[in-house]
Motif scaffolding. Structure first.
Motif, short mmCIF file in Angstrom:
data_model
loop_
_atom_site.label_atom_id
_atom_site.label_comp_id
_atom_site.label_asym_id
_atom_site.label_seq_id
_atom_site.Cartn_x
_atom_site.Cartn_y
_atom_site.Cartn_z
N TRP A 1 4.17 98.05 21.39
CA TRP A 1 5.35 98.23 20.56
C TRP A 1 5.03 99.27 19.51
O TRP A 1 4.01 99.18 18.82
N SER A 2 5.89 100.26 19.36
CA SER A 2 5.75 101.25 18.30
C SER A 2 6.71 100.88 17.18
O SER A 2 7.94 100.96 17.36
N GLN A 3 6.16 100.47 16.07
CA GLN A 3 6.98 100.10 14.92
C GLN A 3 7.72 101.31 14.37
O GLN A 3 8.88 101.23 14.01
N SER A 4 7.05 102.47 14.37
CA SER A 4 7.68 103.67 13.82
C SER A 4 8.79 104.21 14.71
O SER A 4 9.77 104.76 14.24
N ARG A 5 8.63 104.09 16.02
CA ARG A 5 9.62 104.62 16.97
C ARG A 5 10.61 103.56 17.45
O ARG A 5 11.58 103.88 18.10
N HIS A 6 10.31 102.30 17.18
CA HIS A 6 11.16 101.17 17.60
C HIS A 6 11.38 101.17 19.11
O HIS A 6 12.51 101.12 19.59
N LEU A 7 10.28 101.21 19.84
CA LEU A 7 10.37 101.16 21.30
C LEU A 7 9.07 100.62 21.88
O LEU A 7 8.03 100.63 21.26
N TRP A 8 9.19 100.11 23.11
CA TRP A 8 8.04 99.68 23.88
C TRP A 8 7.58 100.86 24.72
O TRP A 8 8.39 101.66 25.17
N TYR A 9 6.26 100.95 24.96
CA TYR A 9 5.75 102.07 25.76
C TYR A 9 4.44 101.71 26.44
O TYR A 9 3.77 100.75 26.07
N GLN A 10 4.12 102.52 27.45
CA GLN A 10 2.82 102.49 28.10
C GLN A 10 2.25 103.91 28.03
O GLN A 10 3.01 104.87 28.15
N PRO A 11 0.93 104.04 27.88
CA PRO A 11 0.35 105.38 27.98
C PRO A 11 0.68 105.97 29.36
O PRO A 11 0.61 105.26 30.37
N ALA A 12 1.03 107.23 29.39
CA ALA A 12 1.44 107.86 30.65
C ALA A 12 0.33 107.85 31.69
O ALA A 12 0.61 107.76 32.89
N ASN A 13 -0.91 107.90 31.24
CA ASN A 13 -2.01 107.97 32.20
C ASN A 13 -2.23 106.67 32.96
O ASN A 13 -2.92 106.67 33.99
N ILE A 14 -1.68 105.54 32.50
CA ILE A 14 -1.82 104.29 33.24
C ILE A 14 -0.50 103.80 33.82
O ILE A 14 -0.47 102.84 34.56
N PHE A 15 0.59 104.48 33.48
CA PHE A 15 1.91 104.07 33.95
C PHE A 15 2.00 104.19 35.47
O PHE A 15 1.58 105.17 36.05
N ASP A 16 2.54 103.15 36.10
CA ASP A 16 2.72 103.13 37.55
C ASP A 16 4.17 102.72 37.83
O ASP A 16 4.53 101.55 37.68
N LEU A 17 4.99 103.69 38.22
CA LEU A 17 6.42 103.42 38.43
C LEU A 17 6.64 102.33 39.46
O LEU A 17 7.50 101.47 39.28
N ASN A 18 5.87 102.32 40.53
CA ASN A 18 6.06 101.30 41.56
C ASN A 18 5.82 99.89 41.01
O ASN A 18 6.59 98.97 41.30
N LYS A 19 4.78 99.73 40.22
CA LYS A 19 4.50 98.41 39.63
C LYS A 19 5.59 98.00 38.66
O LYS A 19 6.01 96.84 38.63
N VAL A 20 6.05 98.93 37.86
CA VAL A 20 7.12 98.64 36.90
C VAL A 20 8.40 98.28 37.64
O VAL A 20 9.08 97.31 37.30
#
Length: 187
Positions: free
Chosen positions: A42-61
């Motif tokens: 969770w990014s408090q400053s951006r008010h959003l949830w995120y994953q680092p792009a280098n570990i993101f896997d669209l199929n798993k999500v």
């Protein structure tokens, strides 16, 4: 019959790291589901949830949210992460997904008990360094080449003094802690 909530996935940059942002209207069930994904923050400053792009896997999500929410991932087809209101040149960090860290780097960060945030930053900057010198043996680089690399980042990418110091620290960590070489100063 209620409709499924929508989640929009976007390429962005947060704290000088390429991320995939999960954007959706407030929904407690979605928050619980997002938190179940590995390496989701969770990014408090951006008010959003995120994953680092280098570990993101669209199929798993996609499988994780299948039947529970609609995923809009059309923005992921863009090549460079969005940098918000940043007026400096947009940087492409796609190499971070394929560049490997030097052997022992991640383990040494964990062993030295660096914070998760510092570990993410150092790993990202070290992957940039490895990528920049992909045709060289980084164990044998001279300080002059490293100083030229840093100067190029300042001139071409307009990195801040803070980012410059973080990048220097990530590089010094490799040479001084992982390779156990003597201390060196970089400009």
């Amino acid at each position: 019959m209620t409709s499924k909530p929508n989640i929009t996935l976007t390429n962005e940059t947060h704290r000088n790291q390429a991320i995939i942002a999960f954007r959706f209207d407030y929904n407690q069930e979605l928050i619980v589901l997002v938190k179940q994904l590995p390496h989701t923050y969770w990014s408090q400053s951006r008010h959003l949830w995120y994953q680092p792009a280098n570990i993101f896997d669209l199929n798993k999500v996609f499988q994780h949210f299948k039947g529970l929410a609609y995923l809009n991932y059309s923005a992921l087809q863009k090549q460079t992460p969005e940098t918000g209101n940043n007026t400096s040149k947009k940087r492409n960090y796609l190499h971070r997904q394929t560049s490997a860290l030097p052997e022992g780097y991640a383990e040494k960060l964990e062993q030295k008990r660096y914070s998760e945030s510092t570990q993410r930053t150092y790993k990202a900057y070290m992957k940039d360094f490895v990528y920049a010198f992909r045709d060289d043996n980084i164990k044998e680089l001279h300080t002059g080449k490293i100083n030229d690399y840093l100067l190029n980042l300042i001139r071409e990418n307009k990195i801040s003094a803070s980012e410059q110091n973080q990048r220097i620290s990530a590089i010094k960590f490799y040479y001084e802690k992982v390779l156990e070489q003597s201390k060196v100063n970089y400009e």
